[in-house]
Design a protein around this motif. Sequence first.
Motif, PDB file in Angstrom:
ATOM      1  N   ARG A 132      -1.124  -7.193  14.635  1.00 56.31           N
ATOM      2  CA  ARG A 132      -0.875  -6.360  13.578  1.00 56.31           C
ATOM      3  C   ARG A 132       0.322  -5.215  14.281  1.00 56.31           C
ATOM      4  O   ARG A 132       0.266  -5.022  15.357  1.00 56.31           O
ATOM      5  CB  ARG A 132      -1.888  -5.309  12.808  1.00 56.31           C
ATOM      6  N   ALA A 133       1.050  -4.927  13.390  1.00 56.09           N
ATOM      7  CA  ALA A 133       2.706  -4.263  14.141  1.00 56.09           C
ATOM      8  C   ALA A 133       1.936  -2.848  14.565  1.00 56.09           C
ATOM      9  O   ALA A 133       2.616  -2.702  15.638  1.00 56.09           O
ATOM     10  CB  ALA A 133       3.298  -4.000  12.814  1.00 56.09           C
ATOM     11  N   TYR A 154       4.696 -11.739   9.884  1.00 56.42           N
ATOM     12  CA  TYR A 154       4.050 -10.590   9.178  1.00 56.42           C
ATOM     13  C   TYR A 154       3.230 -11.135   7.896  1.00 56.42           C
ATOM     14  O   TYR A 154       2.113 -10.909   7.629  1.00 56.42           O
ATOM     15  CB  TYR A 154       5.164  -9.515   8.698  1.00 56.42           C
ATOM     16  N   PRO A 164       5.292  -4.378   4.120  1.00 58.62           N
ATOM     17  CA  PRO A 164       6.196  -4.984   5.168  1.00 58.62           C
ATOM     18  C   PRO A 164       7.509  -4.148   5.260  1.00 58.62           C
ATOM     19  O   PRO A 164       7.841  -4.094   6.668  1.00 58.62           O
ATOM     20  CB  PRO A 164       6.667  -6.237   4.031  1.00 58.62           C
TER      21      PRO A 164
END
Length: 272
Positions: A132-133, A154, A164
């Motif tokens: 996950r970012a 993503y 996003p």
Amino acid sequence: MIRFGTSSMDHTSRQTTAMSLHALCMHAVLHGLRVCRIPEAYIAPLPESTAAPLRALISHYGIRLVVHAPICAPYRLEAWFATVIEFFAILDAADAVIVCHLPVLSCADRAMFARLPDWVARHLAIELTHQRAASLLSDIDTYAIPVVFDSLHYDMQLPWPYEPINALFACMDSWGTRIPLVHLSSQATAVRGARHVPARGTHSDVLDPAHAVLFIRSILEADRHADIELEADAGVLAYGHIHEVLKRVVPPEHRGALYRHVGGTDAPYPIR
């Protein structure tokens, strides 16, 4: 301003590495691209006689070089990083990037990032893949290593909530004062052969226009700068496809951000 590049270019390799590099950069320029992905096989020491014209070409057209590291733990690539950065230095490619993958931040990776000198660290970036970012950004924040947002990776995560654009800007912010690098790609959906469905995470030949425009529009409307690599199997044809879409949908007030001024003149050079 947005500069574009593609993950592959159908150029013809030449007899020497230097000639192949020159052909690759010229191929990018002729297609209006200003981000050029360099194959690992092209990274080699260059004599000054061949480096000088390449430096002039890269400087004049503002080409950003990108090299993708082999897919393995970054700590195994420490010596290779130095080799690539020496190649960047020969070409005065100060904003060049080495894109790495980080399956998991191991103790060995932490130790390497902590001891890396600035002249190495400033060329490294970690591509968003299965993490996950927010987690990835948190993991590497203390090492000042930025994150390359990747739209397909993503989407493969199917995060909840699905945000996003927030993830895109969070990754872009990790670059600080440097121009962020972003990957845009779409999942392949074409059923081929004996009704074979493409594997999850397979790049499409061209990008889904609505998907790509969502990210490009968000960057333009936020008045941000970014370099975007289109990861699509059709290469420059995929860029031509999305460029035609942008010519139709981008309003006049944002079109200037898709142009680059060349040679210090006032004449715009269209990214096409």
